[in-house]
Write a protein that holds these residues in place. Structure first.
Motif, short mmCIF file in Angstrom:
data_model
loop_
_atom_site.label_atom_id
_atom_site.label_comp_id
_atom_site.label_asym_id
_atom_site.label_seq_id
_atom_site.Cartn_x
_atom_site.Cartn_y
_atom_site.Cartn_z
N TYR A 23 1.55 -28.40 -76.89
CA TYR A 23 1.77 -28.74 -78.30
C TYR A 23 3.04 -29.57 -78.40
O TYR A 23 4.04 -29.27 -77.73
N ASP B 223 5.87 -31.66 -81.03
CA ASP B 223 6.32 -31.90 -82.41
C ASP B 223 7.64 -32.66 -82.41
O ASP B 223 8.30 -32.82 -81.38
N THR B 224 7.96 -33.18 -83.59
CA THR B 224 9.27 -33.79 -83.83
C THR B 224 10.04 -32.82 -84.70
O THR B 224 9.61 -32.50 -85.81
N ILE C 78 10.03 -28.86 -88.79
CA ILE C 78 9.08 -29.72 -88.08
C ILE C 78 8.60 -30.80 -89.03
O ILE C 78 8.16 -30.50 -90.14
N ASN D 199 6.48 -33.57 -87.87
CA ASN D 199 5.12 -33.96 -87.48
C ASN D 199 4.76 -33.26 -86.18
O ASN D 199 5.62 -32.69 -85.51
N SER D 200 3.48 -33.28 -85.84
CA SER D 200 3.05 -32.60 -84.62
C SER D 200 1.87 -33.33 -84.01
O SER D 200 1.22 -34.17 -84.66
N TRP E 183 1.85 -41.24 -81.60
CA TRP E 183 2.80 -40.16 -81.87
C TRP E 183 4.09 -40.35 -81.06
O TRP E 183 5.18 -40.35 -81.61
N LYS F 227 12.12 -34.97 -80.08
CA LYS F 227 10.74 -34.77 -79.69
C LYS F 227 10.71 -33.67 -78.63
O LYS F 227 11.45 -33.74 -77.64
N GLY G 90 -1.14 -28.88 -87.14
CA GLY G 90 0.02 -28.17 -86.62
C GLY G 90 -0.20 -26.70 -86.37
O GLY G 90 0.77 -25.96 -86.15
N GLY H 246 -2.83 -33.91 -86.32
CA GLY H 246 -2.32 -32.90 -85.39
C GLY H 246 -3.17 -32.77 -84.15
O GLY H 246 -2.72 -32.28 -83.12
#
Length: 263
Positions: free
Chosen positions: A56, A58-59, A74, A76-77, A98, A126, A185, A218
């Motif tokens: 997984y 994410d940012t 979080i 985005n993911s 992404w 990230k 997410g 996601g």
């Protein structure tokens, strides 16, 4: 001064005991973590997808005030698939749309935060979730044109990754395929959302092949495997109002990125 000299050995002993207790607590926490996750992702007999290879992404945005207090969010993911572990280094693949996003694209978000929370330092990172922990992403190799990306990170669990290689040929139309994703997410270290569907073929004059695999925001970056556990695509797009059809990078792009960056 004499009093300080008298109590100095006692203070030193107390400091050693405190350090020992802290280290013992850390060791116990690490042992508990190892016992919990070491065998959690054993390969399931009912899917060719090695569960431990899902990652997984994410940012993560961190805001720190003048007093050093930090809060995180979080923003985005995405999903991804680890394809090789070498020593402590993990190689994974995901979607370029992404991993190639630059901090400048969050300018409007930062501006709004600065209005609501003035005098806060804002940072983004990230990161990747793997075997119960989050790790910073170290290297990023995006192919924006074909929407494929290779990333690397360091983890003591790199040896757990089952090596996955690109397939030599496309699946037959109607052949079953598999993916693991974190749509919207939805993620937990102890959860795997496994999807199966069928290969539908590749669209002419497009960078995408299509699958009857569920996908939404996601799900980007999900690795698509055939029934032999070989990588055939990385999911990139879903069809608006019909998320049971998704598009992914072509096999030629997957193989080129794999051969170039995964050593």
């Amino acid at each position: 001064m004499k009093v300080l000299r008298k109590f100095a050995p006692i203070m030193f002993i107390i400091a050693l005991i405190t350090l020992f207790c802290t280290q013992l607590q850390n060791n116990n926490e690490q042992l508990a973590h190892v016992m919990k996750f070491n065998s959690l992702y054993e390969e399931a007999s009912n899917t060719p997808y090695p569960l431990q290879n899902f990652v997984y992404l994410d940012t993560f945005l961190t805001m720190t005030n003048d007093e050093g207090e930090a809060t995180g969010q979080i923003i985005n993911s995405a999903s991804g698939i680890a394809v090789k572990g070498r020593r402590n280094k993990v190689y994974a693949m995901t979607a370029a749309h992404w991993c190639a996003v630059d901090e400048s694209e969050y300018a409007s978000v930062f501006a709004m935060i600065n209005i609501i929370y003035p005098n806060h330092e804002i940072k983004t990172q990230k990161r990747v979730a793997f075997f119960g922990d989050f790790y910073p992403i170290e290297e990023v190799y995006p192919d924006v044109e074909n929407d494929v990306c290779v990333i690397t990170f360091t983890s003591p669990y790199a040896h757990k990754v089952k090596t996955i290689k690109p397939a030599r040929s496309y699946p037959e139309i109607g052949e079953k395929v598999y993916a693991i994703s974190s749509p919207l997410g939805m993620f937990s270290h102890e959860m795997r959302l496994i999807f199966d569907g069928y290969f539908a073929g590749c669209q002419e004059d497009s960078i995408y092949c299509f699958y009857t695999l569920a996908g939404v925001e996601g799900s980007s970056g999900s690795g698509v495997l055939n029934e032999r556990g070989q990588l055939v695509s990385i999911l990139d797009v879903s069809v608006i109002n019909f998320h049971e059809v998704t598009g992914g990078a072509k096999l030629e792009s997957i193989r080129e990125m794999y051969d170039t960056y995964i050593r």
